[in-house]
Scaffold this active site. Structure first.
Site, PDB file in Angstrom:
ATOM      1  N   GLN A  60       0.685  -1.141   0.023  1.00 54.42           N
ATOM      2  CA  GLN A  60      -0.014  -0.198   0.058  1.00 54.42           C
ATOM      3  C   GLN A  60       0.760   1.266   0.030  1.00 54.42           C
ATOM      4  O   GLN A  60       2.000   1.216  -0.084  1.00 54.42           O
ATOM      5  CB  GLN A  60      -0.931   0.174   1.366  1.00 54.42           C
ATOM      6  CG  GLN A  60      -0.040  -0.117   2.705  1.00 54.42           C
ATOM      7  CD  GLN A  60      -0.949  -0.882   3.613  1.00 54.42           C
ATOM      8  OE1 GLN A  60      -1.962  -0.641   3.340  1.00 54.42           O
ATOM      9  NE2 GLN A  60      -0.242  -1.361   4.721  1.00 54.42           N
ATOM     10  N   ASP A  76       0.452  -0.091  14.196  1.00 51.92           N
ATOM     11  CA  ASP A  76       0.856   1.319  14.661  1.00 51.92           C
ATOM     12  C   ASP A  76       1.265   1.004  16.091  1.00 51.92           C
ATOM     13  O   ASP A  76       1.670   1.859  16.702  1.00 51.92           O
ATOM     14  CB  ASP A  76      -0.273   2.266  14.263  1.00 51.92           C
ATOM     15  CG  ASP A  76      -1.628   1.966  14.784  1.00 51.92           C
ATOM     16  OD1 ASP A  76      -2.052   1.578  16.014  1.00 51.92           O
ATOM     17  OD2 ASP A  76      -2.469   1.904  13.954  1.00 51.92           O
ATOM     18  N   ASP A  90       0.563 -12.215   7.015  1.00 54.49           N
ATOM     19  CA  ASP A  90      -0.951 -12.243   6.518  1.00 54.49           C
ATOM     20  C   ASP A  90      -1.872 -12.755   7.506  1.00 54.49           C
ATOM     21  O   ASP A  90      -1.971 -13.878   7.957  1.00 54.49           O
ATOM     22  CB  ASP A  90      -1.153 -12.960   5.309  1.00 54.49           C
ATOM     23  CG  ASP A  90      -2.558 -13.023   4.727  1.00 54.49           C
ATOM     24  OD1 ASP A  90      -3.466 -12.703   5.423  1.00 54.49           O
ATOM     25  OD2 ASP A  90      -2.528 -13.431   3.432  1.00 54.49           O
ATOM     26  N   GLY A  91      -2.523 -11.808   7.960  1.00 51.60           N
ATOM     27  CA  GLY A  91      -3.526 -12.028   9.103  1.00 51.60           C
ATOM     28  C   GLY A  91      -4.283 -12.850   8.988  1.00 51.60           C
ATOM     29  O   GLY A  91      -5.063 -13.743   9.507  1.00 51.60           O
ATOM     30  N   ASP A  96      -7.997  -5.337  13.677  1.00 48.45           N
ATOM     31  CA  ASP A  96      -7.678  -3.857  13.544  1.00 48.45           C
ATOM     32  C   ASP A  96      -7.224  -3.586  12.190  1.00 48.45           C
ATOM     33  O   ASP A  96      -6.247  -3.513  11.644  1.00 48.45           O
ATOM     34  CB  ASP A  96      -6.956  -3.426  14.459  1.00 48.45           C
ATOM     35  CG  ASP A  96      -6.122  -1.868  14.409  1.00 48.45           C
ATOM     36  OD1 ASP A  96      -6.976  -1.205  13.597  1.00 48.45           O
ATOM     37  OD2 ASP A  96      -5.283  -1.476  15.176  1.00 48.45           O
ATOM     38  N   SER A  97      -8.311  -3.517  11.110  1.00 48.78           N
ATOM     39  CA  SER A  97      -7.897  -3.528   9.794  1.00 48.78           C
ATOM     40  C   SER A  97      -8.212  -2.010   9.254  1.00 48.78           C
ATOM     41  O   SER A  97      -8.749  -1.279   9.768  1.00 48.78           O
ATOM     42  CB  SER A  97      -8.718  -4.435   9.034  1.00 48.78           C
ATOM     43  OG  SER A  97     -10.183  -4.347   9.212  1.00 48.78           O
ATOM     44  N   THR A  98      -7.737  -2.008   7.961  1.00 46.15           N
ATOM     45  CA  THR A  98      -7.963  -0.907   7.239  1.00 46.15           C
ATOM     46  C   THR A  98      -9.563  -0.910   6.650  1.00 46.15           C
ATOM     47  O   THR A  98     -10.211  -1.976   6.894  1.00 46.15           O
ATOM     48  CB  THR A  98      -7.266  -0.582   6.087  1.00 46.15           C
ATOM     49  OG1 THR A  98      -6.939  -1.649   4.894  1.00 46.15           O
ATOM     50  CG2 THR A  98      -5.562  -0.433   6.466  1.00 46.15           C
ATOM     51  N   PRO A 124      -5.567  -4.872   0.480  1.00 49.65           N
ATOM     52  CA  PRO A 124      -5.182  -6.101   1.365  1.00 49.65           C
ATOM     53  C   PRO A 124      -6.121  -6.436   2.268  1.00 49.65           C
ATOM     54  O   PRO A 124      -6.110  -7.708   2.758  1.00 49.65           O
ATOM     55  CB  PRO A 124      -3.989  -5.822   1.904  1.00 49.65           C
ATOM     56  CG  PRO A 124      -3.741  -4.306   1.566  1.00 49.65           C
ATOM     57  CD  PRO A 124      -4.510  -3.924   0.724  1.00 49.65           C
TER      58      PRO A 124
END
Length: 276
Positions: free
Chosen positions: A32, A87, A138-139, A156-158, A163
């Site tokens: 990304q 983060d 890769d979660g 806790d994803s985008t 992805p």
């Protein structure tokens, strides 16, 4: 007048505009576009693919509300998994719970971890804690390979693009169910009800079909689309709304409190209708 204005288009017809003082780092990672910037209003801020992920000013709301409602519901959350969250903010909040013996962070993009440590040190402050294991992986695949392993899983994803898209699919929630112990719980952020009503409705339906207990709650996060953010819990046994508030210890938080625990599950009517 220094700086420039950046608009994150949150829908085709609506955006949020932020004054940026300077760019601290920009990079096209393997997965990304990563931008770390210094803003006038919100301090340092992380963008992924042009979307605000976190900022120094309001990050505590999101990170506290991912971690504390579920950890204060599960009576013994010893082994916790965070999918995404490079983060480190969710990990920081998890570390406030002494019952947690181990927290595993699995983020697909190591660059997010690297630059959060550099430019968001107060968010990434617990990533080197001995109770934490950080995996760049890769979660989705980590979940698939894990069976009956975790007490609590936090996603806790985008947003559901790029992805992170598989992290909003029914098969992923089924995988989470299997990765959890017999009394396990999971929580995921599921975007906002103003622009992503269909997503919330779909995820809620999927979770309800897989987990005996399915609950939604919300928080106010100004830098996220619409400011109103929804989280959804799937639980094999424990109901977050049945928690005795007096049993929740006061921890050092800025948004979440024992009193807010129950209040955050009381949804406005239009959101309630989405998760019926």
């Amino acid at each position: 007048m220094g700086g420039f204005w950046f608009t994150e288009k949150q829908t085709e017809n609506f955006g949020i505009t932020i004054k940026i003082n300077k760019t601290l780092h920009t990079e096209q990672t393997e997965f990304q576009k990563l931008d770390m910037v210094e803003t006038e209003e919100f301090g340092n801020m992380l963008f992924l693919d042009g979307m605000v992920m976190t900022s120094q000013k309001d990050e505590f709301v999101y990170h506290e509300m991912v971690a504390h409602p579920v950890l204060n519901t599960h009576p013994n959350p010893e082994n916790v998994l965070v999918v995404g969250g490079g983060d480190g903010g969710v990990i920081r909040e998890i570390m406030k719970h002494e019952k947690v013996k181990k927290a595993t962070l699995v983020d697909i993009d190591g660059k997010v971890i690297e630059y959060s440590k550099k430019y968001l040190p107060e968010i990434a402050s617990e990533l080197d804690n001995p109770r934490v294991e950080v995996k760049v992986d890769d979660g989705f695949m980590h979940i698939v390979k894990s069976k009956n392993l975790y007490d609590v899983i936090m996603v806790d994803s985008t947003e559901p693009v790029g992805p992170a898209a598989p992290l909003f699919e029914r098969g992923f929630y089924q995988g989470i169910y299997e990765a959890l112990k017999e009394d396990g719980m999971f929580v995921a952020q599921t975007d906002n009800p103003w622009f992503k009503a269909d997503l919330i409705r779909k995820v809620n339906k999927d979770i309800k079909e897989i987990f005996p207990v399915a609950k939604a709650y919300y928080a106010n996060i100004p830098t996220y689309p619409s400011g109103m953010w929804i989280f959804q819990i799937g639980s094999k046994k424990y109901d977050p709304e049945a928690v005795d508030v007096n049993s929740i210890p006061e921890r050092e938080t800025k948004y979440y409190t024992p009193r807010l625990h129950h209040a955050s599950f009381i949804l406005p009517k239009f959101v309630e209708d989405l998760v019926k």
